[in-house]
Design an enzyme around this catalytic site. Structure first.
Site, PDB file in Angstrom:
ATOM      1  N   HIS A 212       0.988  -1.303  -0.067  1.00  0.00           N
ATOM      2  CA  HIS A 212       0.068   0.146  -0.022  1.00  0.00           C
ATOM      3  C   HIS A 212       0.813   1.427  -0.116  1.00  0.00           C
ATOM      4  O   HIS A 212       1.882   1.124   0.823  1.00  0.00           O
ATOM      5  CB  HIS A 212      -1.013   0.109   0.967  1.00  0.00           C
ATOM      6  CG  HIS A 212      -0.334   0.119   2.493  1.00  0.00           C
ATOM      7  ND1 HIS A 212      -0.112   1.517   3.005  1.00  0.00           N
ATOM      8  CD2 HIS A 212      -0.168  -0.611   3.432  1.00  0.00           C
ATOM      9  CE1 HIS A 212      -0.084   1.257   4.287  1.00  0.00           C
ATOM     10  NE2 HIS A 212       0.051   0.068   4.505  1.00  0.00           N
ATOM     11  N   ASP A 229       5.871   2.126   6.946  1.00  0.00           N
ATOM     12  CA  ASP A 229       4.459   1.794   6.706  1.00  0.00           C
ATOM     13  C   ASP A 229       3.885   2.726   5.711  1.00  0.00           C
ATOM     14  O   ASP A 229       3.323   3.830   6.083  1.00  0.00           O
ATOM     15  CB  ASP A 229       3.692   1.703   8.189  1.00  0.00           C
ATOM     16  CG  ASP A 229       2.501   1.130   8.025  1.00  0.00           C
ATOM     17  OD1 ASP A 229       1.864   0.690   6.910  1.00  0.00           O
ATOM     18  OD2 ASP A 229       1.605   1.586   8.934  1.00  0.00           O
ATOM     19  N   GLU A 263      -5.146   1.997   2.268  1.00  0.00           N
ATOM     20  CA  GLU A 263      -5.236   0.863   3.280  1.00  0.00           C
ATOM     21  C   GLU A 263      -5.489   1.437   4.544  1.00  0.00           C
ATOM     22  O   GLU A 263      -6.319   0.819   5.374  1.00  0.00           O
ATOM     23  CB  GLU A 263      -3.799   0.131   3.080  1.00  0.00           C
ATOM     24  CG  GLU A 263      -3.780  -1.129   3.854  1.00  0.00           C
ATOM     25  CD  GLU A 263      -3.428  -1.035   5.330  1.00  0.00           C
ATOM     26  OE1 GLU A 263      -3.043  -1.802   6.093  1.00  0.00           O
ATOM     27  OE2 GLU A 263      -2.915   0.286   5.825  1.00  0.00           O
ATOM     28  N   GLU A 264      -4.956   2.487   4.875  1.00  0.00           N
ATOM     29  CA  GLU A 264      -5.084   3.023   6.290  1.00  0.00           C
ATOM     30  C   GLU A 264      -6.391   3.618   6.389  1.00  0.00           C
ATOM     31  O   GLU A 264      -6.825   3.849   7.712  1.00  0.00           O
ATOM     32  CB  GLU A 264      -4.092   4.294   6.346  1.00  0.00           C
ATOM     33  CG  GLU A 264      -2.658   3.895   6.350  1.00  0.00           C
ATOM     34  CD  GLU A 264      -1.947   3.062   7.354  1.00  0.00           C
ATOM     35  OE1 GLU A 264      -2.760   2.546   8.269  1.00  0.00           O
ATOM     36  OE2 GLU A 264      -0.933   2.845   7.462  1.00  0.00           O
ATOM     37  N   ASP A 291       4.047  -5.491   3.376  1.00  0.00           N
ATOM     38  CA  ASP A 291       3.641  -4.431   4.314  1.00  0.00           C
ATOM     39  C   ASP A 291       4.292  -4.380   5.432  1.00  0.00           C
ATOM     40  O   ASP A 291       4.108  -5.118   6.461  1.00  0.00           O
ATOM     41  CB  ASP A 291       1.927  -4.503   4.845  1.00  0.00           C
ATOM     42  CG  ASP A 291       1.420  -3.106   5.320  1.00  0.00           C
ATOM     43  OD1 ASP A 291       2.230  -2.419   5.597  1.00  0.00           O
ATOM     44  OD2 ASP A 291       0.179  -3.125   5.551  1.00  0.00           O
ATOM     45  N   HIS A 370       2.884   5.461  12.005  1.00  0.00           N
ATOM     46  CA  HIS A 370       1.482   6.325  12.243  1.00  0.00           C
ATOM     47  C   HIS A 370       2.108   7.649  12.929  1.00  0.00           C
ATOM     48  O   HIS A 370       1.100   8.067  13.748  1.00  0.00           O
ATOM     49  CB  HIS A 370       0.573   5.863  12.837  1.00  0.00           C
ATOM     50  CG  HIS A 370      -0.030   4.501  12.016  1.00  0.00           C
ATOM     51  ND1 HIS A 370      -1.117   3.437  12.637  1.00  0.00           N
ATOM     52  CD2 HIS A 370       0.006   4.341  10.690  1.00  0.00           C
ATOM     53  CE1 HIS A 370      -1.253   2.620  11.714  1.00  0.00           C
ATOM     54  NE2 HIS A 370      -0.580   2.865  10.517  1.00  0.00           N
TER      55      HIS A 370
END
Length: 403
Positions: A212, A229, A263-264, A291, A370
């Site tokens: 992603h 990520d 994706e998130e 991922d 994140h």
């Protein structure tokens, strides 16, 4: 700060709600604030420059297998993610899996490994230089959040890089087999699908390698370089694609590379693609998701994490064989839970799918993802040589199953 705290009316452990629920927030005068992981964030009352995100928009979300979806706002989705909950946002993809039983009933089998010479030849051409340069650029966008302007810009940069690699490394005969397409999404950051057509016109079973392209911060308006990520997975399969083209790889069955959007946001991009493939009656022989491929936690062994829950067990065993045969590090079995990455929509549609991650799930880069610290230079635990092992795996996956 003195504030009046309202009660949390949404229980994620036993959800039976079928209508919108009230959002929990701090009442700080005329301003709303939300608290996540001990941090307080101001909830904007007006659209934010550079973002197309309405925090009050209602979305239909599935939080566990077999449970009815529930309505929640975009802000509640963000809170759920901050709590560590994983989910499908099924608002536009309610038909996904409607014909899954037809595919699940026919179990796919995979052949013994038989392309050692070809795989090792291509593996020897892999490099960390391209992934490093590509990831430095890809993680330089302030955020790749799917509802942001820079998320659109990063997707266009990735598309241009894929086109550049195709022009520079594919032979004329191979170029005639390649298509590069954007799978359009309403939010503006599009999924990229690259297809290398197979030489056998009668074999229409597709081999898919995915990652992603989007990133997010806990609070999505903040910076999210997303180096691990999932910038790492994105450039990992990009390097595999480059090496395959440079070797003049002509597959027997079609091989596709997917870079999913959103994706998130609840696996939105991969759901849309999988639902489209299902509706078109397309056949998927095998799907593998990459991922987070960069992190080796200090004090832990360097390993490939093989996810063993919510995946196809037969394809997972095949993947273990690839790791043992072609990689310089071992695998470790690990679990990541429900709807944890873009393999999940393919499983939901009844297609065989798997997921490999940077190590045991508990040793992954949870501290930095994140956040604004998901950067290449945050620690020497971020390893391009570790990423290279996953590029090897992707090459082996494509060749052994595609040819």
């Amino acid at each position: 700060m003195k504030a009046k705290v309202s009660l949390l009316l949404l229980s994620f452990s036993a959800i039976t709600l079928s209508k919108p629920v009230k959002q929990a927030f701090y009442d700080a005068g005329s301003n709303r604030q939300v608290v996540m992981q001990g941090q307080v964030f101001d909830v904007p009352s007006n659209p934010q420059p550079g973002f197309n995100l309405n925090l009050n928009e209602l979305r239909l979300v599935q939080l566990s297998e077999g449970q009815e979806p529930v309505w929640m706002t975009e802000l509640e989705k963000i809170e759920a993610k901050a709590k560590g909950l994983r989910f499908f946002d099924v608002t536009e993809n309610r038909d996904l899996g409607s014909s899954a039983d037809l595919r699940v009933a026919t179990k796919t089998s995979y052949p013994p490994l038989s392309a050692h010479e070809q795989v090792t030849t291509v593996i020897n051409t892999l490099s960390t230089e391209g992934p490093r340069a590509n990831l430095e650029k890809f993680s330089s966008f302030r955020t790749r959040y799917y509802r942001s302007e820079t998320g659109k810009e990063s997707q266009q940069w990735l598309l241009s890089k894929i086109n550049e690699i195709t022009v520079n490394f594919a032979s004329p005969s191979l170029k005639s087999l390649i298509s590069i397409d954007e799978f359009y999404h309403s939010w503006g950051q599009h999924t990229i699908i690259v297809r290398i057509n197979g030489s056998d016109a009668t074999d229409d079973q597709i081999v898919i390698l995915g990652a992603h392209q989007d990133s997010t911060n806990l609070w999505p308006f903040l910076a999210a370089p997303g180096a691990d990520d999932d910038g790492s997975g994105s450039v990992t399969i990009l390097e595999s694609y480059r090496a395959l083209l440079a070797s003049d790889f002509h597959p027997v069955r079609p091989v596709e590379f997917h870079w999913y959007s959103a994706e998130e946001g609840g696996l939105l991009g991969s759901q849309a693609v999988a639902q489209h493939y299902e509706a078109q009656g397309l056949k998927v022989y095998a799907m593998s998701q990459y991922d987070m491929t960069a992190w080796v936690k200090r004090g832990t062994p360097e390993e490939v994490g093989v996810i063993v829950d919510y995946v196809d067990s037969t394809l997972t065993e095949f993947n273990k064989g690839l790791i043992t045969e072609y990689l310089d590090i071992p695998f470790v079995e690990t679990k990541c839970g429900y709807a944890c990455s873009d393999h999940a929509p393919w499983s939901k549609a009844g297609y065989p799918s798997i997921f490999t991650i940077e190590g045991a799930f508990e040793n992954a880069n949870h501290r930095n993802i994140h956040t604004a610290n998901d950067r290449i230079d945050i620690s020497d635990e971020f390893s391009f040589s570790h990423m290279l092992e996953f590029s090897k795996l992707a090459v082996a996956f494509a060749i052994e199953l595609g040819s």
